[in-house]
Scaffold this active site. Structure first.
Site, PDB file in Angstrom:
ATOM      1  N   GLY A 194       0.901  -1.701   0.091  1.00 30.57           N
ATOM      2  CA  GLY A 194      -0.310  -0.091   0.096  1.00 30.57           C
ATOM      3  C   GLY A 194       0.777   1.307   0.006  1.00 30.57           C
TER       4      GLY A 194
ATOM      5  N   CYS B  54      11.907  -1.186   0.948  1.00 31.39           N
ATOM      6  CA  CYS B  54      10.272  -1.249   0.217  1.00 31.39           C
ATOM      7  C   CYS B  54       9.925  -0.260   0.912  1.00 31.39           C
ATOM      8  CB  CYS B  54      10.284  -2.440  -0.068  1.00 31.39           C
ATOM      9  SG  CYS B  54       8.710  -2.525  -0.761  1.00 31.39           S
TER      10      CYS B  54
ATOM     11  N   HIS C 123      14.178  -5.605  -2.674  1.00 26.64           N
ATOM     12  CA  HIS C 123      14.737  -6.225  -1.715  1.00 26.64           C
ATOM     13  C   HIS C 123      15.633  -7.014  -1.935  1.00 26.64           C
ATOM     14  CE1 HIS C 123      10.833  -6.615  -0.419  1.00 26.64           C
ATOM     15  NE2 HIS C 123       9.989  -6.539  -1.832  1.00 26.64           N
TER      16      HIS C 123
ATOM     17  N   GLU D 260      17.323  -8.821  -0.007  1.00 19.81           N
ATOM     18  CA  GLU D 260      16.942 -10.400   0.449  1.00 19.81           C
ATOM     19  C   GLU D 260      16.408 -11.573  -1.019  1.00 19.81           C
ATOM     20  OE1 GLU D 260      12.958  -9.162   0.805  1.00 19.81           O
ATOM     21  OE2 GLU D 260      14.836  -7.965   1.123  1.00 19.81           O
TER      22      GLU D 260
END
Length: 366
Positions: free
Chosen positions: A222, A247, A332, A334
């Site tokens: 969102g 993020c 990201h 990860e």
């Protein structure tokens, strides 16, 4: 097989084949260009409330396994694919994608032109969509869809309700959960961090009582402006504890420092987005999933420095605070799924914590 319709708010109708749940559903339709990793995509909380279109033409061919979940409960509202594989073949397979979607009441649609759908989204931007039975009146559905309000409480839905601890022997990290992927938790546990995961609306005062060495601001779904309590919390923590944002956490850090964010036309979603590190002069391939971005012009007259940009469209991909130990990235590190080019950022975060502790005259335990 049962037929199903995918109807967009611009009036476009796709007729396809149903799989997964029989439920009717609505959501914002987006696309992901990754060639593999559909299980991680489907279980990424950042897709909360969205219909995910997978552009790779064959999906489901390796099934679902217990190792690749990014959250236990998926939050997507629907899955759109070109071709669905009913008979997966993989040594780790434990259930089919169809069975998984049925278990979580998520509808899917297959045998539609996903290239055409993706071109529509690229041209006109993300939009509302609905999956319904083929018997439904299309015009009535479109009228209702255009009147529908999209939810704005996605972070509340995906965040943990109460704090929990993942014990470790190293640095103490408080992870503020806005809809965190398990991949972030895995990277911190691999580095033996003692992690306390807290809800999105935890106060700065409550976080400081935990005596953390560092703060991790996670990904989530969102609009970052829908989480004002988190922005205020970050403002109060800046300068006291080292911070790393990923993020949504990146966007929230920017807002807390006086910058602004904006919604993108169709966002970045895929596993091969090139990012240039302006400080190191290097380029990395990154995994991304976001609809919002930091407005680059809003960084002027703040204490934030632009550190990384997207090579495809110059989107802000990284920032750092010039006075306090705080930095963030839009992508990201990860991965899960995707390249691990920027996995080293977790080590940079821990090194930032150690340097901060040395500067303050404290002990370093890891």
């Amino acid at each position: 097989m049962k037929k199903r319709k995918l109807i967009l708010e611009d009036g476009t109708v796709f007729n396809g084949t149903a799989f997964g749940s029989d439920a009717e559903s609505s959501g914002e339709i987006v696309f992901n260009t990754g060639m593999t990793g559909y299980q991680e995509v489907i279980t990424d909380p950042s897709y909360c409330g969205q219909f995910v279109t997978l552009t790779y033409p064959l999906i489901g061919n390796y099934g679902i396994n217990r190792d690749d979940f990014e959250t236990v409960t998926p939050f997507i509202h629907g899955l759109v694919v070109k071709e669905y594989s009913e008979f997966p073949s993989n040594f780790r397979n434990e259930e089919t994608l169809d069975e998984f979607l049925q278990a979580h009441n998520i509808p899917g649609i297959a045998n539609i032109d996903t290239r055409k759908l993706t071109r529509i989204i690229r041209k006109h931007g993300t939009m509302r969509a609905v999956m319904v039975d083929e018997q439904k009146n299309e015009q009535h559905v479109i009228e209702q869809l255009r009147l529908a309000e999209m939810p704005r409480d996605q972070v509340k839905r995906t965040s943990t309700i109460k704090p929990y601890v993942v014990p470790g022997r190293g640095l103490r990290v408080v992870m503020v959960d806005f809809g965190a992927k398990h991949g972030i938790l895995r990277e911190l546990t691999r580095r033996d961090c003692h992690i306390t995961v807290v809800p999105h609306n935890y106060s700065a005062e409550a976080i400081l009582r935990l005596k953390p060495d560092g703060i991790m601001l996670t990904n989530g779904p969102g609009d970052p402006k829908d989480v004002p309590e988190a922005i205020e919390m970050i403002k109060q923590l800046l300068g006291q504890i080292p911070i790393f944002g990923i993020c949504l956490g990146h966007q929230l850090l920017a807002l807390a420092c006086g910058a602004d964010t904006e919604k993108m036309k169709f966002g970045h979603r895929g596993a091969n987005h090139p990012v240039k590190d302006l400080l190191a002069g290097k380029t990395y391939l990154t995994s991304q999933n976001h609809s919002y971005a930091v407005n680059v012009s809003s960084l002027v007259n703040t204490d934030l420095e632009l550190t990384q940009i997207a090579l495809n469209d110059d989107t802000v991909e990284g920032i750092r605070h010039t006075a306090f130990p705080a930095f963030s990235v839009q992508y990201h590190p990860e991965a899960s799924p995707g390249p691990e080019d920027t996995n080293f950022l977790f080590d940079e975060f821990l090194n930032l914590i150690k340097a901060s502790k040395v500067k303050q005259g404290g002990e370093v335990y890891a």
